[in-house]
Scaffold this motif. Structure first.
Motif, short mmCIF file in Angstrom:
data_model
loop_
_atom_site.label_atom_id
_atom_site.label_comp_id
_atom_site.label_asym_id
_atom_site.label_seq_id
_atom_site.Cartn_x
_atom_site.Cartn_y
_atom_site.Cartn_z
N SER A 154 160.89 42.16 -13.66
CA SER A 154 160.80 42.47 -12.15
C SER A 154 160.53 41.68 -10.49
CB SER A 154 160.39 43.87 -11.62
OG SER A 154 159.21 44.29 -12.29
N ILE A 155 160.52 40.14 -11.72
CA ILE A 155 160.18 39.26 -10.74
C ILE A 155 160.17 38.57 -9.22
CG2 ILE A 155 161.38 37.01 -11.40
CD1 ILE A 155 157.90 36.87 -11.63
N ASN A 156 161.79 39.23 -9.03
CA ASN A 156 162.54 39.08 -7.44
C ASN A 156 161.60 40.29 -6.89
OD1 ASN A 156 163.79 36.91 -8.31
ND2 ASN A 156 165.51 38.05 -8.83
N SER A 157 161.30 41.23 -7.28
CA SER A 157 160.27 42.28 -6.67
C SER A 157 158.98 42.48 -6.22
CB SER A 157 160.83 43.51 -6.85
OG SER A 157 161.38 43.82 -8.33
N ILE A 158 158.39 41.07 -7.13
CA ILE A 158 157.02 40.69 -6.94
C ILE A 158 156.52 39.85 -5.18
CG2 ILE A 158 155.21 39.97 -7.29
CD1 ILE A 158 156.21 41.74 -9.89
N PRO A 159 156.05 40.16 -3.98
CA PRO A 159 155.53 39.94 -3.12
C PRO A 159 155.90 38.59 -3.76
CG PRO A 159 153.74 41.49 -3.56
CD PRO A 159 154.74 41.49 -4.92
N GLU A 160 156.22 37.58 -2.51
CA GLU A 160 156.06 36.23 -2.46
C GLU A 160 155.19 35.51 -3.10
OE1 GLU A 160 159.04 35.68 0.53
OE2 GLU A 160 159.01 33.57 -0.12
N ASP A 161 154.00 35.95 -2.49
CA ASP A 161 152.58 35.54 -1.92
C ASP A 161 152.03 35.32 -3.56
OD1 ASP A 161 152.31 37.82 -2.03
OD2 ASP A 161 150.56 37.75 -1.21
N ILE A 162 153.07 36.01 -4.65
CA ILE A 162 151.54 36.29 -5.63
C ILE A 162 152.95 35.78 -6.66
CG2 ILE A 162 149.88 37.38 -4.97
CD1 ILE A 162 151.60 39.36 -6.73
N ARG A 163 154.23 35.78 -6.12
CA ARG A 163 155.65 35.47 -7.15
C ARG A 163 155.37 34.48 -8.31
NH1 ARG A 163 160.72 35.73 -4.44
NH2 ARG A 163 160.28 37.88 -4.11
N THR A 164 155.08 33.17 -8.07
CA THR A 164 155.12 31.71 -8.49
C THR A 164 153.93 32.34 -9.82
OG1 THR A 164 155.56 30.50 -7.13
CG2 THR A 164 154.88 29.11 -8.55
N ILE A 165 152.69 32.56 -9.60
CA ILE A 165 151.84 32.74 -10.13
C ILE A 165 152.24 34.03 -11.10
CG2 ILE A 165 149.28 33.72 -10.65
CD1 ILE A 165 148.63 32.42 -7.41
N VAL A 166 152.16 34.84 -10.62
CA VAL A 166 153.37 35.73 -11.78
C VAL A 166 154.32 35.26 -12.76
CG1 VAL A 166 154.51 37.82 -12.24
CG2 VAL A 166 152.37 37.99 -10.30
N ARG A 167 154.41 34.39 -12.56
CA ARG A 167 155.72 34.22 -13.52
C ARG A 167 154.88 33.01 -14.31
NH1 ARG A 167 161.62 30.97 -11.50
NH2 ARG A 167 161.60 29.47 -13.42
N ASN A 168 154.36 32.10 -13.90
CA ASN A 168 153.28 31.61 -14.55
C ASN A 168 152.26 31.25 -14.92
OD1 ASN A 168 155.09 28.45 -12.90
ND2 ASN A 168 153.48 27.96 -11.90
N HIS A 169 151.70 32.31 -14.67
CA HIS A 169 150.60 33.13 -15.43
C HIS A 169 150.37 34.19 -16.23
CE1 HIS A 169 148.14 29.69 -13.87
NE2 HIS A 169 148.54 29.60 -13.39
N GLY A 170 151.55 35.17 -15.48
CA GLY A 170 152.14 36.20 -16.07
C GLY A 170 152.68 35.87 -17.69
N GLY A 171 153.65 35.09 -16.77
CA GLY A 171 154.45 34.40 -18.41
C GLY A 171 153.87 33.73 -19.40
N GLY A 172 152.61 32.94 -19.10
CA GLY A 172 151.58 32.63 -19.98
C GLY A 172 151.30 33.80 -20.20
N HIS A 173 150.53 34.36 -20.28
CA HIS A 173 150.11 35.86 -20.93
C HIS A 173 150.80 36.79 -21.85
CE1 HIS A 173 147.86 39.37 -21.92
NE2 HIS A 173 148.07 39.66 -20.59
N ALA A 174 152.47 36.70 -21.57
CA ALA A 174 152.87 37.26 -22.10
C ALA A 174 153.57 36.78 -22.94
CB ALA A 174 154.20 37.93 -20.90
N ASN A 175 154.08 35.00 -22.85
CA ASN A 175 154.48 34.71 -23.69
C ASN A 175 153.74 34.38 -25.02
OD1 ASN A 175 156.98 34.23 -22.51
ND2 ASN A 175 156.11 31.94 -21.47
N HIS A 176 151.95 33.97 -24.89
CA HIS A 176 150.87 33.18 -25.28
C HIS A 176 150.48 35.05 -26.71
CE1 HIS A 176 150.31 30.27 -23.60
NE2 HIS A 176 150.29 29.49 -24.57
N SER A 177 150.28 35.96 -25.56
CA SER A 177 150.57 37.38 -26.73
C SER A 177 151.39 37.33 -27.70
CB SER A 177 150.54 38.81 -25.40
OG SER A 177 149.27 38.31 -24.79
N PHE A 178 152.82 37.48 -27.10
CA PHE A 178 153.87 37.33 -28.26
C PHE A 178 153.51 36.35 -29.67
CE2 PHE A 178 157.91 35.96 -29.55
CZ PHE A 178 159.18 37.31 -29.79
N PHE A 179 153.71 35.15 -29.71
CA PHE A 179 152.95 34.03 -30.02
C PHE A 179 152.14 34.71 -31.24
CE2 PHE A 179 151.56 29.21 -31.03
CZ PHE A 179 152.96 28.89 -31.19
N TRP A 180 150.87 34.91 -30.66
CA TRP A 180 149.88 35.04 -31.66
C TRP A 180 150.23 35.38 -32.57
CZ3 TRP A 180 148.28 31.06 -30.54
CH2 TRP A 180 147.44 30.43 -28.90
#
Ligand code: FE2
Length: 211
Positions: free
Chosen positions: A60-86
């Motif tokens: 639901s990235i497009n409904s995330i407030p703009e001031d944190i959207r890029t951080i969620v995309r990059n760091h939330g993505g980093g958290h999700a991708n690594h959790s998945f990878f392990w």
């Protein structure tokens, strides 16, 4: 509820010689932890999202407030991708590698889509090898329920576009540089020895539409 580092199902040295213990330790305790810390700092600014799973945040990235959207995309993505990878990795001698071949349901879908496991493996490896810069290679189930191979930049997750990851490979230099330096192709080749095909089958079954 703050996001936290998931428990690993193996020790740092268990993926040797394909992924070395030092890389695993730094990757997990430093890189992955940093993504989590930055995600938590962002979500603290908008606590209404604190009970969302990281996958839901990304979907639901497009409904995330703009001031944190890029951080969620990059760091939330980093958290999700690594959790998945392990989770899709396991020691080479584990029965979960299923003799280094996909299990039955995914195997049938791979043959239907890519003609053979070898063709699938070559295509995935080629996408990983030809990816420019940091990112990830993925096998996903897309929104039309087709298996698809592609790579994403940085920490972009397949969930951002509604796809469901089934298999993924970290292509950031931090994932392999200590052992492989510039030899990304060797790291990609090594990956096929430590895939937890049992977990990948589970990912595939969970990705199937319910009806
Ligand atoms: Fe990584």
């Amino acid at each position: 509820m703050a996001y936290t580092l998931p428990k690993l199902n193996y020790n740092y040295e268990d993926l040797e010689p394909y992924i070395d213990a030092k890389t695993m330790e730094i990757h997990y305790t430093k890189h992955h932890q940093a993504y989590i810390d930055n995600l938590n700092k962002a979500i603290a600014l908008h606590p209404e999202f604190e009970n969302y799973s990281v996958e839901t945040l990304l979907a639901s990235i497009n409904s995330i407030p703009e001031d944190i959207r890029t951080i969620v995309r990059n760091h939330g993505g980093g958290h999700a991708n690594h959790s998945f990878f392990w989770e899709i990795l396991c020691p080479a001698q584990s029965p979960k590698t299923n003799n280094h071949l996909p299990k039955e349901n995914l195997n049938a879908a791979i043959i239907k889509t890519f003609n053979s496991f070898e063709e699938f493996k070559n295509k995935f490896s080629d996408v990983a090898k030809s990816h420019f810069g940091s990112g990830w290679a993925w096998l996903v189930l897309d929104t039309n329920n087709n298996l698809k191979i592609y790579s994403t930049l940085n920490q972009d997750s397949p969930y951002l576009t509604g796809d469901i990851p089934i298999l993924g490979l970290d292509l950031w230099e931090h994932a392999y540089y200590l052992k492989y330096q510039n030899r990304r192709a060797e790291y990609i080749e090594a990956f096929w020895n430590i895939i937890n095909w049992e977990k990948v089958e589970e990912n595939f079954l969970k990705s199937q539409p319910k009806n």
